[in-house]
Design an enzyme around this catalytic site. Structure first.
Site, PDB file in Angstrom:
ATOM      1  N   THR A 236       0.821  -0.944   0.143  1.00 28.54           N
ATOM      2  CA  THR A 236      -0.212  -0.502  -0.094  1.00 28.54           C
ATOM      3  C   THR A 236       0.732   1.152   0.231  1.00 28.54           C
ATOM      4  OG1 THR A 236      -1.843  -1.138   1.142  1.00 28.54           O
ATOM      5  CG2 THR A 236      -1.808   0.544   0.788  1.00 28.54           C
ATOM      6  N   CYS A 323      24.669   4.258   8.877  1.00 29.00           N
ATOM      7  CA  CYS A 323      23.979   2.274   9.226  1.00 29.00           C
ATOM      8  C   CYS A 323      25.498   1.965   9.829  1.00 29.00           C
ATOM      9  CB  CYS A 323      24.235   2.424   7.752  1.00 29.00           C
ATOM     10  SG  CYS A 323      23.071   3.527   6.785  1.00 29.00           S
TER      11      CYS A 323
END
Length: 381
Positions: A236, A323
């Site tokens: 979605t 990260c």
């Protein structure tokens, strides 16, 4: 607070947050629904795609919304490799790519693909000639980042694109996450087939990004599901996130050359001040570097200790990329440049936004100098 960690993430603009809240509260329908409420959400999604494409100088049909840079990089690299494996299994990248590219390449190696890692010079730039020499008959993809996320080096994307015009069957992917809004890049004029961007690097929200896929280029999807994003990215759609990203991109690009020059001036001020500190070595090159990143090492001082010391002064910077910052290992990028491991372990990254000021930079220089002197005395005991 002085926030100099904008390459990790930027503060969302108020207008961006307002857009997200408005769409989330008033147009929360599923854009795939048949009813008119869902149709309103679909219209907003289309408008966000159209605005994003216009700002990037590409066609609306070439923009695919994702959850950010990591997904965009994985979709581009793995999707292109899987789609074209019948043509060859050889890919080319550099030795200093973001983990979302490097790890994707490692996974493909486990699937039988061969990867050539192009080394960089002592400024962090790849050689176009070396890339061309690495090309084989079975080469299907080349992936090179636009701006290095640790030291700010700008890669010769235009020259690589020009060279690749002689190799029309090889796809060219660019990770443009760190450069958008601060280092101009034409997707159309540089023979780029795939390009990744991430909203939270230009004052949008985390969890939103996009992948540019040049018209005519085919890649395989990574997700199976409801065939959203023209079958390439099932799930979605994040309508509010896409609308907010389009606004963030517009506001960031509105700064134009004047804003970029303002950031460059602050970076120069920082460079001139920091290079006077004897225990400090600057790694970010003067030429071919982005205006918002400055990377340096502190001889004899661990970066983690230094960062926490600056926190006490309400100043926030980082080590390597966000990260990788918690791994406490030497910067892979700096090691690739030939920097000694001891210096690579003490690397600090300052990264700016359009909202930072010269006054903040002067304060940071003073605090860094004071902190280096204090920690230096402690380390000698």
């Amino acid at each position: 607070m002085i926030y100099f960690d904008n390459s990790a993430t930027t503060k969302p603009y108020k207008e961006v947050l307002d857009s997200f809240i408005t769409v989330s509260s008033k147009f929360f329908g599923n854009p795939s629904s048949l009813h008119s409420f869902g149709g309103q959400a679909e219209k907003l999604l289309t408008q966000a795609r159209e605005q994003t494409a216009k700002l990037l100088g590409v066609k609306m049909s070439e923009i695919y919304f994702t959850s950010g840079g990591t997904e965009s990089n994985n979709l581009a690299i793995k999707g292109a490799a899987l789609r074209n494996r019948n043509k060859g299994k050889h890919l080319i990248t550099s030795s200093i790519e973001h983990p979302s590219v490097a790890k994707a390449m490692e996974q493909l190696e486990q699937e039988g693909f061969e990867i050539t890692y192009i080394p960089v010079d002592d400024t962090g730039r790849v050689s176009v000639d070396e890339i061309e020499r690495a090309i084989r008959k079975d080469t299907i993809l080349i992936s090179i980042m636009h701006v290095n996320n640790e030291i700010g080096t700008i890669q010769p994307i235009e020259e690589i694109g020009q060279m690749l015009k002689a190799y029309p069957d090889i796809l060219f992917h660019v990770d443009a996450v760190q450069g958008i809004g601060k280092v101009p890049l034409s997707f159309k004029n540089n023979r780029i087939d795939l390009c990744s961007i991430s909203s939270h690097k230009f004052h949008g929200l985390k969890g939103t990004g996009a992948l540019y896929i040049r018209e005519g280029v085919k890649i395989d999807p990574l997700f199976s599901g409801g065939n959203q994003e023209r079958t390439l990215r099932s799930g979605t759609e994040n309508v509010a996130g896409a609308v907010a990203m389009a606004k963030a991109l517009r506001l960031s690009m509105a700064n134009g050359e004047e804003g970029i020059e303002r950031i460059r001036k602050i970076q120069t001020l920082l460079r001139d001040g920091l290079k006077k500190i004897e225990a400090l070595k600057i790694h970010t090159p003067i030429q071919y570097s982005a205006p918002h990143i400055l990377n340096f090492s502190l001889k004899g001082i661990k970066s983690e200790v230094f960062i926490h010391a600056l926190e006490q002064e309400d100043i926030f910077v980082s080590t390597t990329s966000a990260c990788s910052s918690k791994k406490k290992s030497p910067s892979k990028t700096l090691l690739a440049l030939g920097v000694a491991e001891e210096l690579a372990e003490s690397a600090i990254r300052i990264s700016l936004s359009f909202e930072n000021t010269e006054e903040e930079a002067r304060t940071v220089i003073q605090v860094i100098e004071k902190t280096v002197n204090q920690l230096g005395k402690v380390m000698k005991r």
